[in-house]
Design an enzyme around this catalytic site. Structure first.
Site, PDB file in Angstrom:
ATOM      1  N   ASP A 181      -6.783  69.981  80.096  1.00  0.00           N
ATOM      2  CA  ASP A 181      -8.157  70.474  80.251  1.00  0.00           C
ATOM      3  C   ASP A 181      -8.979  69.633  81.224  1.00  0.00           C
ATOM      4  OD1 ASP A 181      -8.358  68.334  78.536  1.00  0.00           O
ATOM      5  OD2 ASP A 181      -9.476  69.395  76.973  1.00  0.00           O
ATOM      6  N   ARG A 182      -8.433  68.487  81.656  1.00  0.00           N
ATOM      7  CA  ARG A 182      -9.160  67.668  82.630  1.00  0.00           C
ATOM      8  C   ARG A 182      -8.554  67.831  84.017  1.00  0.00           C
ATOM      9  NH1 ARG A 182     -11.079  61.920  80.215  1.00  0.00           N
ATOM     10  NH2 ARG A 182     -11.681  62.648  78.137  1.00  0.00           N
ATOM     11  N   ASP A 184      -4.737  65.977  82.553  1.00  0.00           N
ATOM     12  CA  ASP A 184      -4.515  65.072  81.423  1.00  0.00           C
ATOM     13  C   ASP A 184      -3.495  65.615  80.423  1.00  0.00           C
ATOM     14  OD1 ASP A 184      -6.116  67.076  80.330  1.00  0.00           O
ATOM     15  OD2 ASP A 184      -7.007  65.710  78.872  1.00  0.00           O
ATOM     16  N   ASP A 243      -3.529  67.377  77.652  1.00  0.00           N
ATOM     17  CA  ASP A 243      -3.575  68.772  77.207  1.00  0.00           C
ATOM     18  C   ASP A 243      -4.086  69.711  78.300  1.00  0.00           C
ATOM     19  OD1 ASP A 243      -6.084  67.606  77.049  1.00  0.00           O
ATOM     20  OD2 ASP A 243      -6.718  68.838  75.354  1.00  0.00           O
ATOM     21  N   SER A 267      -5.212  64.636  73.595  1.00  0.00           N
ATOM     22  CA  SER A 267      -5.756  64.812  74.935  1.00  0.00           C
ATOM     23  C   SER A 267      -5.459  63.652  75.882  1.00  0.00           C
ATOM     24  CB  SER A 267      -7.246  65.050  74.810  1.00  0.00           C
ATOM     25  OG  SER A 267      -7.750  65.540  76.006  1.00  0.00           O
ATOM     26  N   HIS A 268      -6.483  62.948  76.321  1.00  0.00           N
ATOM     27  CA  HIS A 268      -6.280  61.923  77.346  1.00  0.00           C
ATOM     28  C   HIS A 268      -5.782  60.600  76.752  1.00  0.00           C
ATOM     29  CE1 HIS A 268     -10.238  60.933  75.787  1.00  0.00           C
ATOM     30  NE2 HIS A 268     -10.058  59.714  76.269  1.00  0.00           N
ATOM     31  N   LYS A 274     -12.818  73.262  78.749  1.00  0.00           N
ATOM     32  CA  LYS A 274     -12.666  72.800  80.116  1.00  0.00           C
ATOM     33  C   LYS A 274     -11.246  73.115  80.543  1.00  0.00           C
ATOM     34  CE  LYS A 274     -12.120  67.911  78.686  1.00  0.00           C
ATOM     35  NZ  LYS A 274     -12.559  67.805  77.282  1.00  0.00           N
TER      36      LYS A 274
HETATM   37  C1  VG1 Z   1     -14.472  61.726  75.956  1.00  0.00           C
HETATM   38  C2  VG1 Z   1     -15.336  62.155  77.121  1.00  0.00           C
HETATM   39  C3  VG1 Z   1     -15.953  63.518  76.848  1.00  0.00           C
HETATM   40  C4  VG1 Z   1     -14.835  64.528  76.567  1.00  0.00           C
HETATM   41  C5  VG1 Z   1     -13.967  64.018  75.430  1.00  0.00           C
HETATM   42  C6  VG1 Z   1     -12.773  64.909  75.161  1.00  0.00           C
HETATM   43  O1  VG1 Z   1     -15.248  61.596  74.786  1.00  0.00           O
HETATM   44  O2  VG1 Z   1     -16.346  61.198  77.356  1.00  0.00           O
HETATM   45  O3  VG1 Z   1     -16.725  63.899  77.944  1.00  0.00           O
HETATM   46  O4  VG1 Z   1     -15.379  65.769  76.208  1.00  0.00           O
HETATM   47  O5  VG1 Z   1     -13.468  62.714  75.740  1.00  0.00           O
HETATM   48  O6  VG1 Z   1     -11.994  65.076  76.296  1.00  0.00           O
HETATM   49  P1  VG1 Z   1     -15.775  60.180  74.260  1.00  0.00           P
HETATM   50  O7  VG1 Z   1     -16.504  60.499  72.969  1.00  0.00           O
HETATM   51  O8  VG1 Z   1     -14.598  59.307  74.093  1.00  0.00           O
HETATM   52  O9  VG1 Z   1     -16.680  59.649  75.312  1.00  0.00           O
HETATM   53  V1  VG1 Z   1     -10.329  65.323  76.111  1.00  0.00           V
HETATM   54  O10 VG1 Z   1      -9.703  65.914  77.579  1.00  0.00           O
HETATM   55  O11 VG1 Z   1      -9.821  63.793  75.650  1.00  0.00           O
HETATM   56  O12 VG1 Z   1     -10.262  66.471  74.895  1.00  0.00           O
HETATM   57 CO    CO Z   2      -7.973  66.774  77.418  1.00  0.00          CO
END
Ligand code: VG1
Ligand code: CO
Length: 545
Positions: A281-282, A277, A279, A113-114, A376
Site C-alpha cells: 500500500d506504500r 512495502d 503489503d 505492513s512496513h 492507500k
Molecule cells: C505509520 C505512518 C502512517 C501510516 C501507518 C500505516 O503509522 O506514520 O502514516 O498510515 O504507519 O502504514 P505510525 O502510527 O507508526 O506513525 V502501513 O503501510 O505500515 O499499514
Molecule cells: Co503498508
C-alpha cells in the site's frame, strides 16, 4: 466435522493501533493469541449469515497458518462464503478492491505492513469494513474491549484447506473460494490509467526498475508492468514474496531502498524507479538523481490528475494527514477544491471518500491513494506517475522542478527516534504539551519564525461528527513552517517518536538546497524544544526520511 468451543483467557494488549494489531511473531505464536483476536473481531461484526468475508495477507511468516485458522473460525461463525487469495496472498489494496467488487461484509488482512517480517519480525492482523477501508476507531476499540472479556472461541474441526489451487472448497456450510490475487486489482487499474500510452512509452525504450522488496507487490507489479504494459522482463526485482522478505526491511524509503537509490543516482540509471512495502500500500517514487518526497508526490498527482483517464472529470477534494506537508493545500487552492486535514492513518479518509467530498488522499509516510478503493495503494501510485510521464513526455526531475516553480517548494523531512524507552517518550510528549500555552503567547520569533498556532491536534470528522483527540503536537509558524511531534502507533518495540519538519520556500533560486540544510534551523529548534538529549539520551534520530 463439527464446530468446537474452546475455552480461553484474555491476552493483555490486543489493542489495534494506527493500522491493525501489530506484535512480534513470538507474541502472535502464543497458543490462542490469533484465535482470541479473531473471535473478538467476529463478535464485533455480529451476524454473518449470508455474508462474504475476504482473507489474504502479504505472505510473511505466520501468514499461511493464520489464514487456515481464520477459515475454520469463519466457518464456525457462519459466513456463507470466504474469498481467499491463492497461497494466502492478497495485498492490502487488493483486499479493498475485492471487498468492494464482490459486496463482501469485510476483509481480514494479515500483515504488519512496513514492519520487518520473519520468525524474529512482526506479524499483524487488520480488518477492513464493507466500504473496503480500515475499520474505524470505534470498531477497533470494540474489538479490543471484546479481547479483554473473551472466555471462549469457536472453530470448525476441519483439515487444512488447499490454498494453492484456484476454485471452491467447503468447511461445514461455508464455501471457501481460492481466488487469483491479482486479476480483480489489475482489471481495476486498466480502467483508471491510459495503458496504451504507458505501453507505447515502454516500447519506445523507456526503462524502469520496480523493487518489490521481496514483499507482496511483486506479483501485482509483474503482472501489470511486465505483463499488461510490456515492460522488459527484469523490470520488477525482488518480485517473489518471501516469509522474511529476504531480510529486506520492506519500508520503501530512501534509507531502506538504498540499492534502488544508488542505481537511480548512477550513470546507468533507468528513467524511473519505484518501490513498495510489505503489503503493497506504500510507494516510493524515484527519478534520476531525485527521490520524490511523498508529500510532493500527492501534490503533483493532484496537479496532473486531468492527464489520467480515471480522473479526467476533476477532483472533488484532497485529504492529507496532518503531518503531511502543505504542498497539496496549494494545489487544492489553485483548483478551487477543499483540502481536508485528518489524523495519521488511512482509516480517517474512509468517510470523506464515501461521502464523495475527497478524491485523492495522501500521507507523508509514502502512502497515496484515491476513491478507486479505500486504502492507500502502492502500485496505483506508480501507475499514476507512469501515466503522467507518458502524457507529458517529461522526466521525473522535470515534473518536480516544474511543480516547485509553479507552487513553491515545501521542504520536508521526518526524523524518527525508534525504540525509545516508552515512559521517557510519554514524558517527552507531556513536556511538549505543557509548553504549548507559552509558545502560543510568545510574540518573539523563535529561530526566525513567529508561532501562529501551537496545539495538540484534534479532529472532528465532518461526516459523522466523531472526535479524535491527541493526534500530534503541532507548532505552526506564520510563514508556513511547521514542526509536528507524535508517537507511532505501529511500532512493536518501546516507543517511536516521530518529528516532522516543514518549511515553505517560494523562491525558485533556493529550491535546490539540500533538504536537511534548508531545514537545519527548524530541526535544531524541535530537538531543543523536546529536550531529546536529556529525556531520551539520543543525540540523533535513527531514521531520517
Ligand atoms: C505509520 C505512518 C502512517 C501510516 C501507518 C500505516 O503509522 O506514520 O502514516 O498510515 O504507519 O502504514 P505510525 O502510527 O507508526 O506513525 V502501513 O503501510 O505500515 O499499514
Ligand atoms: Co503498508
Amino acid at each position: 466435522m463439527s464446530i468446537q468451543t474452546i475455552v480461553t483467557q484474555p491476552f493483555a494488549g490486543q489493542r489495534p493501533g494506527t493500522s491493525g494489531l501489530r506484535k512480534k511473531v513470538a507474541e502472535f505464536s502464543r497458543p490462542g493469541y490469533i484465535e482470541n483476536f479473531v473471535q473478538a473481531l467476529f463478535d464485533t461484526i455480529g451476524d454473518a449469515t449470508g455474508q462474504t468475508l475476504v482473507v489474504g495477507g502479504d505472505g510473511r511468516y505466520l501468514n499461511r497458518h493464520a489464514v487456515q485458522v481464520i477459515l475454520r473460525m469463519a466457518a464456525a461463525h457462519g459466513f456463507a462464503r470466504v474469498l481467499v487469495g491463492q497461497g494466502g496472498i492478497l495485498s492490502t489494496p487488493a483486499v479493498s478492491c475485492v471487498i468492494r467488487k464482490y459486496g463482501a461484509l469485510g476483509g481480514i488482512v494479515l500483515s504488519a505492513s512496513h514492519n520487518p517480517g520473519g520468525p524474529d519480525g512482526d506479524f499483524g492482523i487488520k480488518y477492513n469494513i464493507a466500504n473496503g477501508g480500515p475499520a474505524p476507531e470505534k470498531f477497533t476499540e470494540a474489538i479490543y474491549a471484546n479481547t479483554q472479556a473473551i472466555a471462549a472461541y469457536r472453530i470448525a474441526d476441519a483439515g487444512e484447506i488447499d490454498l494453492d489451487t484456484l476454485g471452491a472448497q467447503r468447511i461445514e456450510s461455508t464455501a471457501i473460494e481460492v481466488i487469483d490475487p491479482v486479476a480483480d486489482y489489475a482489471e481495476l487499474m486498466g480502467r483508471l490509467f491510459d495503458f496504451d500510452a504507458i505501453r507505447a512509452m515502454f516500447q519506445s525504450g523507456f526503462r524502469m526498475r520496480f523493487d518489490a522488496m521481496s514483499a507482496v507487490s511483486g506479483p501485482y507489479a509483474k503482472a501489470i508492468l511486465e505483463g499488461a504494459l510490456g515492460a522488459p522482463e527484469g523490470t520488477v526485482v525482488n518480485a517473489v514474496p518471501l516469509e522474511d522478505f529476504g531480510g529486506h526491511h520492506p519500508d520503501p524509503n530512501p534509507v531502506n531502498a538504498a540499492e534502488l537509490i544508488t542505481l537511480m543516482d548512477s550513470d546507468d540509471a533507468p528513467d524511473f524507479g519505484a518501490a513498495s512495502d510489505g503489503d503493497a500500500d506504500r510507494n516510493l517514487i524515484v527519478g534520476r538523481n531525485i527521490a520524490v518526497t511523498p508529500s510532493d508526490s500527492l501534490a503533483i498527482i493532484a496537479a496532473n490528475a486531468h492527464l489520467v483517464p480515471g480522473y479526467r472529470n476533476g477532483l472533488k477534494g484532497i485529504a492529507r494527514s496532518m503531518p503531511t506537508s502543505c504542498a497539496a493545500d496549494r494545489v487544492a487552492k489553485a483548483l478551487g477544491i477543499p483540502l481536508y486535514e485528518t489524523p495519521t492513518g488511512w482509516k480517517y479518509f474512509g468517510n470523506l471518500l464515501d461521502a464523495g467530498v475527497a478524491t485523492l488522499c495522501g500521507e507523508e509516510s509514502y502512502g497515496t491513494g484515491s476513491d478507486h478503493i479505500r486504502e492507500k495503494d502502492g502500485v496505483w501510485a506508480v501507475l499514476f506517475w507512469l501515466n503522467i510521464l507518458a502524457a507529458t513526455g517529461k522526466t521525473v526531475g522535470q515534473v518536480v522542478a516544474g511543480h516547485w516553480a509553479e507552487y513553491g517548494r515545501n521542504f520536508y523531512s521526518r526524523h524518527d527516534y525508534e525504540a525509545v524507552d516508552a515512559k521517557a517518550a510519554v514524558e517527552l510528549m507531556d513536556h511538549l504539551r505543557s509548553k504549548l500555552p507559552g509558545l502560543r503567547e510568545s510574540p518573539v520569533p523563535i529561530s526566525g519564525h513567529v508561532v501562529e498556532l501551537a496545539d495538540d491536534f484534534e479532529y472532528t470528522d465532518p461526516v459523522d461528527g466523531g472526535v479524535s483527540r491527541s493526534q500530534g503536537i503541532r507548532i505552526v509558524m506564520r510563514d508556513g513552517a511547521r514542526i509536528v511531534f507524535r508517537l507511532s502507533g505501529t511500532g512493536t518495540e518501546g516507543a517511536t517518536i516521530r518529528v516532522y519538519h516543514e518549511l515553505y520556500e517560494p523562491d525558485p533560486s533556493r529550491h535546490n538546497q539540500p533538504t536537511q540544510e534548508a531545514l537545519a534551523g527548524l530541526i535544531i529548534l524541535a530537538y531543543d524544544l523536546a529536550e531529546f538529549q536529556a529525556r531520551t539520551g539520543r543525540d540523533k534520530p535513527t531514521v531520517i526520511t
